[in-house]
Design a protein around this motif. Structure first.
Motif: not given
Length: 330
Positions: A59-79
């Motif tokens: 997506l970074s290449k397609e949109l020509k903008q950085s797409v940065v993964v941010e892990n935010k774990s906890g509560a079965a994904g609800t956080i």
């Protein structure tokens, strides 16, 4: 004077929502204007994280903008999903949605969100078949679903199993399997599949039922033995492993899938631009191959189909939750 009145009229029209299409199109033309945050509501190293990093790069290449993964774990994904819902609705925040995200509210007396109202889908991107594995070093007798059930019946306290969290498709499928076969499977939830894998490799857990994406390398090097895949048919990536349907014809289940969403008030023009970009990269030969190599089934499906899948799967899993009296604190 006329110019001032015209400007005032346009300002009032914008504030009262009379000209949103033009404003939205202007926003879409300038989008993305800054890096996009791609929220993964689970721990690093798991299936969602691996898939997210593949897609964010494309997506970074397609949109020509950085797409940065941010892990935010906890509560079965609800956080993590809660963070997405509270984010600015300008398209610069996207998140994956997987089964725990739609199931967890069904476990709670006061649901933190409603996926039919609080987000806008960008579309489903891939299915993530599940596989049940044991560590052959600690469970040498378990080689099939029948031997798994037999071992559980032989043990006074049954067997324990790990999943990526309460309300995951793996958890609910095992709850149904245990009830149907009158055995005791004690659920040990983890914050994502990566720590669950570590536990079963260490012999702390009897078996693990999780996504193929995160387990395939351990299956290939022989440290984990696959017992079954949670699909109707066998998988291309594991052709010698029988499906759950082959071993238990009466067992009904649903394949785990992954989709992308944005906050509910994100302008439709930006949603369309993002969805178009996602569809394009998901249909590329390179991305298709990379996901298939990981054991996923890549197939883009539009936002409308994703919304229908959310409703249908919620009803299916909701019935299992009710039948097994599963609660958030299990």
């Amino acid at each position: 004077m006329k110019k001032r009145l015209k400007k005032l009229s346009l300002t009032l029209a914008i504030l009262t929502g009379l000209v949103p299409p033009a404003v939205s199109m202007a926003q879409a033309d300038n989008f993305p204007s800054k890096p996009i945050t791609y929220i993964v509501p689970f721990a690093p190293g798991g299936a969602s994280d691996i898939g997210g990093r593949i897609l964010s790069e494309a997506l970074s290449k397609e949109l020509k903008q950085s797409v940065v993964v941010e892990n935010k774990s906890g509560a079965a994904g609800t956080i993590g999903l809660g963070q997405l819902i509270r984010s600015a609705p300008d398209g610069h925040y996207i998140s994956i949605v997987v089964a725990p995200n739609l199931v967890t509210p069904l476990l709670m007396p006061a649901p933190p969100y409603d996926l039919t109202k609080d987000v806008k889908p960008l579309g489903m991107i891939y299915e993530t078949p599940t596989v049940l594995v044991v560590n052959p070093k600690y469970q040498p007798k378990i080689t099939s679903l029948d031997s798994l059930i037999a071992t559980a019946k032989e043990n006074k306290h049954g067997l324990n199993f790990a999943t990526s969290g309460v309300g995951s498709t793996a958890h609910l499928t095992m709850a149904k399997l245990a009830k149907d076969n009158k055995v005791n499977f004690e659920h040990i939830p983890f914050r994502g599949s990566s720590p669950a894998i570590t536990a079963v490799l260490a012999g702390e857990i009897d078996f693990l039922y999780s996504e193929v994406l995160s387990l395939l390398p351990h299956i290939q090097n022989g440290s984990l033995r696959p017992i079954m895949v949670g699909t109707v048919k066998r998988l291309e990536s594991l052709p010698d492993v029988p499906s759950i349907k082959e071993q238990n014809i009466n067992m009904d289940t649903r394949t785990s899938w992954t989709g992308l969403v944005v906050p509910k008030d994100t302008p439709d023009a930006i949603v369309t631009k993002l969805a178009t970009a996602v569809e394009k990269v998901m249909n590329s030969e390179d991305i298709q191959k990379r996901f298939k190599d990981l054991g996923a089934i890549p197939e883009y499906q539009n936002p409308h189909i994703m919304q229908e899948r959310i409703a249908g799967d919620s009803a299916f899993w909701g019935q299992i939750i009710k039948d097994n009296n599963i609660q958030q604190n299990n």
